[in-house]
Motif scaffolding. Structure first.
Motif, PDB file in Angstrom:
ATOM      1  N   GLU A   1      33.948  39.549  54.814  1.00  0.00           N
ATOM      2  CA  GLU A   1      33.262  40.800  54.549  1.00  0.00           C
ATOM      3  C   GLU A   1      34.237  41.886  54.075  1.00  0.00           C
ATOM      4  O   GLU A   1      33.998  42.565  53.077  1.00  0.00           O
ATOM      5  N   ILE A   2      35.341  42.017  54.805  1.00  0.00           N
ATOM      6  CA  ILE A   2      36.347  43.011  54.418  1.00  0.00           C
ATOM      7  C   ILE A   2      36.884  42.686  53.035  1.00  0.00           C
ATOM      8  O   ILE A   2      37.070  43.548  52.182  1.00  0.00           O
ATOM      9  N   ASN A   3      37.097  41.385  52.803  1.00  0.00           N
ATOM     10  CA  ASN A   3      37.633  40.951  51.528  1.00  0.00           C
ATOM     11  C   ASN A   3      36.708  41.325  50.372  1.00  0.00           C
ATOM     12  O   ASN A   3      37.148  41.802  49.329  1.00  0.00           O
ATOM     13  N   ILE A   4      35.402  41.150  50.594  1.00  0.00           N
ATOM     14  CA  ILE A   4      34.459  41.470  49.523  1.00  0.00           C
ATOM     15  C   ILE A   4      34.414  42.977  49.266  1.00  0.00           C
ATOM     16  O   ILE A   4      34.418  43.415  48.111  1.00  0.00           O
ATOM     17  N   SER A   5      34.432  43.773  50.336  1.00  0.00           N
ATOM     18  CA  SER A   5      34.471  45.227  50.117  1.00  0.00           C
ATOM     19  C   SER A   5      35.708  45.608  49.322  1.00  0.00           C
ATOM     20  O   SER A   5      35.678  46.509  48.495  1.00  0.00           O
ATOM     21  N   ASN A   6      36.805  44.903  49.578  1.00  0.00           N
ATOM     22  CA  ASN A   6      38.028  45.180  48.831  1.00  0.00           C
ATOM     23  C   ASN A   6      37.905  44.785  47.371  1.00  0.00           C
ATOM     24  O   ASN A   6      38.330  45.514  46.485  1.00  0.00           O
ATOM     25  N   LEU A   7      37.327  43.600  47.123  1.00  0.00           N
ATOM     26  CA  LEU A   7      37.212  43.133  45.743  1.00  0.00           C
ATOM     27  C   LEU A   7      36.367  44.090  44.910  1.00  0.00           C
ATOM     28  O   LEU A   7      36.628  44.295  43.732  1.00  0.00           O
ATOM     29  N   VAL A   8      35.336  44.676  45.540  1.00  0.00           N
ATOM     30  CA  VAL A   8      34.493  45.624  44.801  1.00  0.00           C
ATOM     31  C   VAL A   8      35.338  46.799  44.308  1.00  0.00           C
ATOM     32  O   VAL A   8      35.086  47.353  43.243  1.00  0.00           O
ATOM     33  N   GLY A   9      36.390  47.153  45.067  1.00  0.00           N
ATOM     34  CA  GLY A   9      37.193  48.306  44.692  1.00  0.00           C
ATOM     35  C   GLY A   9      38.400  48.008  43.813  1.00  0.00           C
ATOM     36  O   GLY A   9      39.103  48.930  43.418  1.00  0.00           O
ATOM     37  N   VAL A  10      38.645  46.733  43.514  1.00  0.00           N
ATOM     38  CA  VAL A  10      39.807  46.414  42.674  1.00  0.00           C
ATOM     39  C   VAL A  10      39.519  46.837  41.230  1.00  0.00           C
ATOM     40  O   VAL A  10      38.459  46.527  40.688  1.00  0.00           O
ATOM     41  N   PRO A  11      40.434  47.580  40.588  1.00  0.00           N
ATOM     42  CA  PRO A  11      40.197  48.021  39.208  1.00  0.00           C
ATOM     43  C   PRO A  11      39.938  46.842  38.278  1.00  0.00           C
ATOM     44  O   PRO A  11      40.551  45.783  38.424  1.00  0.00           O
ATOM     45  N   SER A  12      39.052  47.037  37.319  1.00  0.00           N
ATOM     46  CA  SER A  12      38.647  45.916  36.472  1.00  0.00           C
ATOM     47  C   SER A  12      39.821  45.355  35.669  1.00  0.00           C
ATOM     48  O   SER A  12      39.887  44.163  35.391  1.00  0.00           O
ATOM     49  N   VAL A  13      40.771  46.227  35.345  1.00  0.00           N
ATOM     50  CA  VAL A  13      41.895  45.756  34.521  1.00  0.00           C
ATOM     51  C   VAL A  13      42.749  44.744  35.303  1.00  0.00           C
ATOM     52  O   VAL A  13      43.348  43.834  34.727  1.00  0.00           O
ATOM     53  N   ILE A  14      42.731  44.848  36.651  1.00  0.00           N
ATOM     54  CA  ILE A  14      43.460  43.876  37.471  1.00  0.00           C
ATOM     55  C   ILE A  14      42.796  42.492  37.366  1.00  0.00           C
ATOM     56  O   ILE A  14      43.473  41.471  37.325  1.00  0.00           O
ATOM     57  N   TYR A  15      41.468  42.477  37.306  1.00  0.00           N
ATOM     58  CA  TYR A  15      40.778  41.197  37.084  1.00  0.00           C
ATOM     59  C   TYR A  15      41.220  40.603  35.756  1.00  0.00           C
ATOM     60  O   TYR A  15      41.342  39.396  35.602  1.00  0.00           O
ATOM     61  N   GLY A  16      41.456  41.503  34.779  1.00  0.00           N
ATOM     62  CA  GLY A  16      41.960  41.045  33.488  1.00  0.00           C
ATOM     63  C   GLY A  16      43.295  40.330  33.648  1.00  0.00           C
ATOM     64  O   GLY A  16      43.523  39.263  33.088  1.00  0.00           O
ATOM     65  N   ILE A  17      44.171  40.922  34.466  1.00  0.00           N
ATOM     66  CA  ILE A  17      45.490  40.314  34.684  1.00  0.00           C
ATOM     67  C   ILE A  17      45.346  38.944  35.361  1.00  0.00           C
ATOM     68  O   ILE A  17      46.009  37.976  34.984  1.00  0.00           O
ATOM     69  N   LEU A  18      44.428  38.868  36.340  1.00  0.00           N
ATOM     70  CA  LEU A  18      44.170  37.587  36.996  1.00  0.00           C
ATOM     71  C   LEU A  18      43.676  36.556  35.985  1.00  0.00           C
ATOM     72  O   LEU A  18      44.172  35.417  35.934  1.00  0.00           O
ATOM     73  N   GLY A  19      42.727  36.953  35.146  1.00  0.00           N
ATOM     74  CA  GLY A  19      42.176  36.037  34.152  1.00  0.00           C
ATOM     75  C   GLY A  19      43.243  35.582  33.166  1.00  0.00           C
ATOM     76  O   GLY A  19      43.328  34.403  32.813  1.00  0.00           O
ATOM     77  N   LEU A  20      44.063  36.540  32.751  1.00  0.00           N
ATOM     78  CA  LEU A  20      45.128  36.232  31.797  1.00  0.00           C
ATOM     79  C   LEU A  20      46.066  35.164  32.346  1.00  0.00           C
ATOM     80  O   LEU A  20      46.364  34.168  31.687  1.00  0.00           O
ATOM     81  N   ALA A  21      46.511  35.359  33.594  1.00  0.00           N
ATOM     82  CA  ALA A  21      47.473  34.420  34.157  1.00  0.00           C
ATOM     83  C   ALA A  21      46.815  33.093  34.518  1.00  0.00           C
ATOM     84  O   ALA A  21      47.393  32.033  34.314  1.00  0.00           O
ATOM     85  N   PHE A  22      45.580  33.138  35.049  1.00  0.00           N
ATOM     86  CA  PHE A  22      44.976  31.906  35.553  1.00  0.00           C
ATOM     87  C   PHE A  22      44.158  31.166  34.493  1.00  0.00           C
ATOM     88  O   PHE A  22      44.439  30.012  34.174  1.00  0.00           O
TER      89      PHE A  22
END
Lengths: 285, 292, 250
Positions: A105-126
């Protein structure tokens, strides 16, 4: 003027200040949209929608960007809905209350707040590099899915929570298994509100540009994608690209593109509001 | 007979639940892994205290401060716009407006948050900046005040709806006590409600800043791409997010130090937003308990 | 069909000892009423017979519940099959948010029966047994929510009958109904006991007196007294039972 009159005037003044502020943002947005319409509407015609991008602003169109956006929406729906709804069901109906579900639950609340550009970095690397998907639609849509899955999980859980427990008990009492109860009773009962939430999430996803630029969406794609492995561009990225050009003609193109993008965004929002109202009227437990 | 199928379904659903943990782990592992390689070449001290950021030039400097100040500057401007407006909306809707007005206006305000950020960026660049230039002499075409204002408009609904929840949670007895002593609504709001709801309002502020710090397209379009170590809102600056987009758009070779800068910059961005989000989550749990 | 037997049953919810060493034999083809003040454990006890307590957090149980000589808390027991045999009707009518027809057909459909003619037949017989058929036969496709509270409760009974149970557990089935619907329901229960074993939890002393053959009085998790309804109401052995039945507490 005595103290009490002064107090009452302050009170009145603040009331008007509140009304003023309530509409300030909306009025500014209306002005923006009005200006955009003025500039962009004359440019918006069938040619603009069906033309490939071009160096010449009067020839350029949004065809590839529009098809790319539809592709992106389609793939993202498939990934995010299956994974997000499944995870939502698991957390709401299966996971035992304990440290693990608390962590999730805590993890999901955190993921909602992660800036979208960070998801971009995750996608780029993975996706792009580790899985070798490169700058394909597939890599882009997987990245965008990770971005909206937390939102879909939250929606799914809230929708399931709103289904009365008595429905679940009724199905169990007839000998239904846990999954039969979820699949045949709880999910159908929750589906209206889940669909509403998913469409809202998609309305947000359709306007995302930053994470997709990071995972390699291109700004210039002279062909439409045919498979999920193809290169692509998107409407917001095309608009970004035109906005950053110095020639005023490209600003006109950007305005026309914005009209299309806003139309799609408001359309999705409108559908979800319509469905929500319809559903609220229909179901009363 | 049905048992194995039931078990299999539960396993599949659980895997989707695990995916959220993997996403977080994935972000952490990637940022740490690439940053470690970056810090093999650049000292942490230089990175955190250097005032020049020129990884894409031939004379490379890796001081993150210019990006950091730009990020903070635009976010603070956004907050200065959104906080008074959002908070007064929350107070007005909660204390003054009738129920019908409230239920019509709230979804309308949400529209402000649903407009794509490239569109806001375009507004900032082509409408707000020229408008400000007409009375602020020396305002550059790219600057932090204009995207800051527009970001502020975007986060109004965030502040207003979260603050409204906080005001709404204040027990009715407190409100009645204040009115009972002859206080006006205005006095009740500012002497009783806002102090009681302060932690909830702080949560809304933190979340709004965190959202502004992570916002990308508005600043990428309207604030410029020049890393300036300054708090002057009238000149071009480059935020952390803009830098990440700038590198992604260019042809930087993989596995070069320039390329790794986006992970180091991303790490800084992630840590800041992560801390803010968790402080707000913690505060939220605390004030929820307070009224239970 | 044999007796339902509870042997030295204890139930805990966390620290709370909800059922204290209850042993009891419930006779087939009779109506057995469980009475007692709220919180006395009667609903918890009822729900032991179809294992509906299993989903409650920190539920713990000791002892045996035997149905047809099988301990239903044995790990090898299939709870779904058990619940088909031991049906349940709840306090508040809880129809599914689907049509009247679908509500009754659901139990058969999840067992994989999909032939329309057979389903039609079962739906009709079940609705007839629940004395609802005449009222709904022309509106089977309508939403179950369009029915009145009393009709909804009979629909829930029809739904239970459709899966051909041997036992029917009823948890205060009339508590949400008006007097006319309640009397219809009581008549129905009287009919049903010819073919089913019925265990009913009720708050209403008169109701227990009217419909049940046996009555069990629970107090603070203990089974205080269990006898024929006639004897319980006329000459209870225990003072507590007498006080409760005559309305001195509860």
């Amino acid at each position: 003027m005595n103290n009490s009159t002064k107090n009452r005037l302050t009170d009145k003044a603040f009331q008007y200040f509140g009304i003023f502020n309530t509409f300030l943002g909306l009025v500014m947005l209306a002005v923006f949209i009005f200006v955009i319409m003025q500039v962009g509407l004359p440019r918006l015609n069938w040619d603009f929608i069906t033309s490939l991008p071009s160096r010449f602003p009067e020839k350029a169109g949004i065809y590839t960007a529009l098809i790319g956006t539809f592709w992106m929406l389609f793939l993202t729906i498939i990934f995010s809905v299956t994974l997000g709804v499944s995870a939502g069901i698991y957390l709401e109906e299966y996971a035992k209350k304990g440290w693990f579900s608390k962590l999730l639950e805590i993890n999901i609340s955190n993921l909602v707040g992660v800036p979208s550009v960070i998801y971009g970095i995750l996608g780029l690397a993975f996706f792009n590099r580790y899985l070798g998907l490169g700058g394909s639609l597939l890599a882009g849509s997987l990245t965008l899915s990770l971005l909206i899955i937390p939102v879909i999980i939250v929606t799914t859980r809230e929708s399931l929570k709103a289904v009365p427990k008595t429905i679940k008990e009724g199905a169990y009492a007839l000998g239904a298994t846990r999954w039969q109860t979820i699949w045949k009773q709880q999910l159908p009962a929750a589906s209206g509100s889940i669909v509403t939430g998913v469409i809202l999430a998609l309305a947000r996803a359709i306007g995302e540009a930053a994470p997709l630029i990071v995972v390699g969406a291109l700004v210039y794609v002279p062909f439409i994608p045919h498979t999920p492995m193809d290169d692509y561009t998107l409407l917001p990225i095309q608009i970004f690209n035109w906005t950053s050009r110095p020639q005023p003609e490209f600003q006109v193109n950007a305005s026309a593109g914005i009209i299309v993008l806003l139309f799609l965004t408001f359309l999705l929002n409108g559908i979800s509001i319509y469905l929500r109202n319809k559903w609220q009227k229909k179901v009363k437990w | 007979m049905r048992r194995p199928k039931e078990k299999l379904i539960e396993k599949l659903l659980a895997m989707s639940g695990w995916l959220t943990i993997l996403t977080t782990l994935g972000i952490l592992v990637i940022l740490v892994y690439e940053s470690v390689q970056f810090f093999a070449d650049v000292s942490v001290w230089e990175f955190l205290t250097g005032t020049e950021w020129t990884p894409l030039f031939s004379k490379k400097e890796f001081g993150i401060l210019p990006l950091l100040t730009a990020t903070l500057l635009t976010s603070v401007i956004a907050l200065l716009v959104a906080l008074p407006i959002g908070l007064s909306i929350a107070i007005y809707l909660n204390e003054y407006a009738n129920r019908k007005f409230r239920s019509t206006v709230k979804p309308m305000l949400e529209v402000l948050a649903s407009v794509p950020t490239v569109v806001y960026g375009f507004f900032a660049l082509t409408i707000i900046t020229p408008f400000l230039q007409s009375f602020i002499p020396g305002l550059a075409g790219f600057n932090s005040i204009s995207p800051g204002i527009v970001m502020g408009i975007m986060i109004i609904p965030m502040i207003s709806s979260l603050s409204e929840d906080a005001l709404f949670a204040v027990p009715k007895s407190l409100r009645d006590a204040s009115y009972g002593m002859g206080a006006t609504r205005f006095q009740t709001v500012f002497r009783v409600l806002i102090p009681s709801a302060s932690s909830g309002i702080i949560v809304s502020i933190i979340l709004a800043i965190s959202r502004a710090i992570g916002e990308t397209m508005i600043v990428a379009i309207a604030a410029g791409q020049q890393p300036n170590f300054t708090f002057n809102p009238l000149v071009p600056v480059e935020t952390i997010t803009t830098y990440i987009v700038q590198v992604s758009l260019g042809d930087v070779p993989r596995d070069s130090i320039e390329y790794r800068t986006i992970f180091a910059a991303g790490m800084v961005l992630f840590i800041i937003t992560f801390v803010m989000n968790n402080v707000s989550l913690w505060l939220k749990r605390k004030y929820h308990r307070q009224y239970e | 069909m044999n007796q339902l037997i509870a042997k030295n049953v204890n139930v805990w919810y966390g620290e709370n000892h909800a059922i204290k060493d209850v042993s009891m034999v419930i006779e087939p083809y009779q109506v057995t009423a469980l009475i007692g003040p709220s919180g006395c454990g009667k609903s918890t006890f009822l729900r032991l017979f179809n294992r509906m307590n299993d989903y409650i957090d920190n539920f713990r149980m000791e002892g045996e519940i035997l149905i047809n000589e099988t301990n239903i808390y044995d790990p090898t027991v299939n709870t779904e099959a058990l619940r088909k045999k031991v049906g349940m009707v709840f306090q508040k009518p809880n129809p599914f948010p689907t049509s009247i027809y679908e509500n009754v057909a659901f139990g058969m459909k999840i067992q994989g029966m999909n032939k329309k003619s057979e389903l039609d037949e079962i739906v009709e017989t079940s609705l007839r047994k629940a004395v609802l058929w005449d009222e709904v036969k022309d509106s089977l496709k309508k939403s179950a929510f369009s029915l009145s509270g009393g009709q909804q409760q009979r629909l829930c009974i029809a739904r239970t009958l459709a899966v051909e149970p041997e036992v029917i557990l009823m948890d205060e089935p009339a508590s949400a109904l008006d007097p006319i619907s309640t009397s219809k329901l009581e008549n129905l229960i009287f009919e049903l006991k010819k073919s089913y074993t019925i265990v009913i939890v009720t708050h209403n002393m008169q109701q227990a007196g009217r419909i049940s053959d046996q009555t069990a009085f629970f107090f603070m998790g203990k089974l205080i007294e269990y006898d024929s309804t006639k004897k319980m109401f006329l000459k209870p052995t225990h003072l507590q039972t007498q006080n409760y039945i005559t309305g001195r507490f509860g």
